[in-house]
Enzyme design. Structure first.
Site, PDB file in Angstrom:
ATOM      1  N   LYS A 115     124.097  87.802 105.565  1.00 27.20           N
ATOM      2  CA  LYS A 115     123.273  88.696 105.986  1.00 27.20           C
ATOM      3  C   LYS A 115     123.917  89.345 107.065  1.00 27.20           C
ATOM      4  O   LYS A 115     123.636  90.670 107.491  1.00 27.20           O
ATOM      5  CB  LYS A 115     121.826  88.385 105.980  1.00 27.20           C
ATOM      6  CG  LYS A 115     121.319  88.091 104.540  1.00 27.20           C
ATOM      7  CD  LYS A 115     119.867  88.459 104.493  1.00 27.20           C
ATOM      8  CE  LYS A 115     119.381  88.657 103.032  1.00 27.20           C
ATOM      9  NZ  LYS A 115     118.224  88.402 102.759  1.00 27.20           N
ATOM     10  N   LYS A 197     125.857  86.932  93.565  1.00 24.62           N
ATOM     11  CA  LYS A 197     124.513  86.915  93.424  1.00 24.62           C
ATOM     12  C   LYS A 197     123.834  88.184  92.978  1.00 24.62           C
ATOM     13  O   LYS A 197     124.187  89.089  93.857  1.00 24.62           O
ATOM     14  CB  LYS A 197     123.923  86.112  94.275  1.00 24.62           C
ATOM     15  CG  LYS A 197     122.372  85.673  94.052  1.00 24.62           C
ATOM     16  CD  LYS A 197     121.640  84.915  95.218  1.00 24.62           C
ATOM     17  CE  LYS A 197     121.135  86.199  96.103  1.00 24.62           C
ATOM     18  NZ  LYS A 197     119.464  85.955  96.368  1.00 24.62           N
ATOM     19  N   LYS A 200     118.134  91.597  95.241  1.00 21.28           N
ATOM     20  CA  LYS A 200     117.074  92.940  95.170  1.00 21.28           C
ATOM     21  C   LYS A 200     117.487  93.855  96.159  1.00 21.28           C
ATOM     22  O   LYS A 200     117.176  95.237  96.021  1.00 21.28           O
ATOM     23  CB  LYS A 200     115.673  92.635  95.233  1.00 21.28           C
ATOM     24  CG  LYS A 200     115.354  91.828  96.400  1.00 21.28           C
ATOM     25  CD  LYS A 200     113.771  91.442  96.613  1.00 21.28           C
ATOM     26  CE  LYS A 200     113.226  90.107  96.588  1.00 21.28           C
ATOM     27  NZ  LYS A 200     113.670  89.333  97.687  1.00 21.28           N
TER      28      LYS A 200
HETATM   29  N1  AQP Z   1     120.164  86.026  91.609  1.00 18.65           N
HETATM   30  C1  AQP Z   1     119.128  85.045  91.478  1.00 18.65           C
HETATM   31  N2  AQP Z   1     119.399  84.045  90.883  1.00 18.65           N
HETATM   32  C2  AQP Z   1     118.238  83.245  90.665  1.00 18.65           C
HETATM   33  N3  AQP Z   1     117.451  82.971  91.628  1.00 18.65           N
HETATM   34  C3  AQP Z   1     117.384  83.706  92.526  1.00 18.65           C
HETATM   35  N4  AQP Z   1     116.680  84.068  93.771  1.00 18.65           N
HETATM   36  C4  AQP Z   1     117.080  85.115  94.373  1.00 18.65           C
HETATM   37  N5  AQP Z   1     118.057  85.974  93.673  1.00 18.65           N
HETATM   38  C5  AQP Z   1     118.225  84.986  92.602  1.00 18.65           C
HETATM   39  C6  AQP Z   1     115.408  83.215  94.042  1.00 18.65           C
HETATM   40  O1  AQP Z   1     114.189  84.034  94.070  1.00 18.65           O
HETATM   41  C7  AQP Z   1     113.394  83.508  94.826  1.00 18.65           C
HETATM   42  C8  AQP Z   1     112.688  84.726  96.087  1.00 18.65           C
HETATM   43  O2  AQP Z   1     113.996  85.044  96.680  1.00 18.65           O
HETATM   44  P1  AQP Z   1     113.657  85.842  98.204  1.00 18.65           P
HETATM   45  O3  AQP Z   1     112.637  86.670  97.725  1.00 18.65           O
HETATM   46  O4  AQP Z   1     113.328  84.655  98.913  1.00 18.65           O
HETATM   47  O5  AQP Z   1     115.062  86.288  98.633  1.00 18.65           O
HETATM   48  P2  AQP Z   1     116.614  86.121  98.129  1.00 18.65           P
HETATM   49  O6  AQP Z   1     116.724  84.635  97.940  1.00 18.65           O
HETATM   50  O7  AQP Z   1     117.354  86.342  99.272  1.00 18.65           O
HETATM   51  O8  AQP Z   1     116.728  86.976  97.168  1.00 18.65           O
HETATM   52  P3  AQP Z   1     117.284  88.273  96.867  1.00 18.65           P
HETATM   53  O9  AQP Z   1     116.797  88.854  95.494  1.00 18.65           O
HETATM   54  O10 AQP Z   1     118.513  88.144  97.135  1.00 18.65           O
HETATM   55  O11 AQP Z   1     116.711  89.094  98.000  1.00 18.65           O
HETATM   56  P4  AQP Z   1     117.094  89.914  99.317  1.00 18.65           P
HETATM   57  O12 AQP Z   1     118.323  90.824  98.487  1.00 18.65           O
HETATM   58  O13 AQP Z   1     116.018  90.592 100.145  1.00 18.65           O
HETATM   59  O14 AQP Z   1     118.070  89.033 100.206  1.00 18.65           O
HETATM   60  C9  AQP Z   1     114.226  82.321  95.793  1.00 18.65           C
HETATM   61  O15 AQP Z   1     113.734  81.078  95.163  1.00 18.65           O
HETATM   62  C10 AQP Z   1     115.620  82.567  95.365  1.00 18.65           C
HETATM   63  O16 AQP Z   1     116.291  81.303  95.343  1.00 18.65           O
END
Ligand code: AQP
Length: 333
Positions: A115, A197, A200
């Protein structure tokens, strides 16, 4: 653990529209834990501001994430559903835990490295100490299990290290949690770059399938998904694009990889991608319909936020005050 009951905690950031990665890796599995554990599912808005957010979008997504929890089958009677910033103990415990977390440990977190590379103009202290706030989220409820996608496993491991360190100084202070990952779906990959990965916050909307995408959009995105030059539907490390689509198809249909390989033997990627798109859209349709109903009643969502925060605060206060007492803070009631 609270009394005799084991505790499950997890959260999702309202930092963007939720993806099928968030759904398959986390939310879809949350409901399974409600029978066995005392469950707390939080919309972690304080985590979201480690990256700049538009306030109106953050507010809207906070409602949406809570509504999605419920639309994905989380019954507020059986689960404590709430918003992190409405329970001030999260931020308070995070400060205390900061004093038991080492700079070197935080420097090794891969999400911080990723990040800070992505947001080079805003490498704030919150981005660095994000895992400490996450540890506070978890430890506040004396959590036994944390259902997460694989990307969050390192943070849960750090949380365990912090809890163990504190327990050595103040015996039995915190329950040491275990991460729980879905067998399949713990890491859904980007459709555009299948070695990365699905996230969002990805700027390329075609790389990501959102839970709320309509059927045509979902099918179009899968049609454009990057695969390879062969035309064979086979699960293999050297075929990350096809393997990712197989994982998604498997999660939505319950079929295993052998069954999928047999189903599409002799067929091309076109047929396969269409089937993945249809299975995804059909599985998400009831979630989307329920989501629309829930979003139409903002007052009911707000009532749930209030009730959830009261429930969560009751447990959070107990842990925080126990720790404050152990640390030597004066407590006058
Ligand atoms: N691609 C993924 N596959 C499986 N699990 C995923 N998670 C996120 N992306 C995947 C799981 O979703 C839960 C919530 O995630 P988060 O909101 O805490 O943020 P994150 O892990 O940083 O997910 P994002 O979508 O990648 O968000 P941004 O883009 O804002 O950083 C967690 O349990 C995560 O493991």
């Amino acid at each position: 653990m609270f009394g005799e009951q084991k505790v499950c905690f997890s959260g999702v950031q309202p930092s963007g529209n939720l993806t099928i990665g968030n759904y398959l890796g986390a939310i879809k599995n949350f409901a399974e834990y409600s029978e066995k554990y005392k469950t707390f599912y939080c919309v972690v808005d304080e985590h979201a501001i480690t990256v700049r957010q538009n306030p109106a979008d953050l507010r809207r997504r906070t409602y949406e994430t809570l509504a999605l929890y419920m639309a994905c089958g989380l019954d507020p009677e059986k689960n404590t559903l709430y918003v992190q910033s409405m329970v001030h103990e999260h931020a308070e415990l995070a400060w205390l835990l900061n004093c038991f977390t080492m700079f070197g440990e935080l420097s090794r977190m891969t999400q911080f490295k990723d990040k800070s590379a992505k947001h080079a103009d805003n490498i704030n202290a919150g981005l660095f100490t994000y895992p400490v706030l996450m540890a506070a989220d978890i430890l506040l409820f004396q959590t036994d299990v944390v259902p997460v996608g694989i990307d969050q496993k390192q943070h849960v491991e750090l949380c365990r290290d912090i809890a163990n360190r504190i327990n050595q100084i103040y015996p039995d202070m915190f329950t040491v949690p275990e991460p729980m990952m879905a067998k399949s779906g713990k890491k859904i990959m980007s459709l555009a770059e299948p070695t990365k990965k699905m996230s969002k916050s990805d700027e390329n909307a075609n790389a990501v399938v959102y839970i709320l995408d309509d059927k045509d959009t979902i099918i179009r995105k899968f049609k454009r998904a990057v695969t390879d030059s062969e035309a064979e539907i086979r699960f293999s490390e050297d075929k990350p694009g096809v393997s990712n689509l197989m994982t998604i198809y498997s999660c939505f249909t319950g079929k295993n990889y052998d069954e999928i390989e047999r189903e599409f033997a002799g067929k091309g990627y076109g047929d396969f991608k269409l089937a993945v798109g249809e299975a995804t859209a059909d599985s998400l349709a009831p979630v989307q319909a329920r989501f629309a109903e829930l979003m139409a009643d903002k007052a009911a969502l707000e009532a749930q936020m209030k009730r959830g925060a009261e429930e969560a605060s009751y447990y959070a206060r107990r842990t925080l005050s126990k720790f404050q007492k152990k640390l030597g803070f004066v407590q006058i009631r």
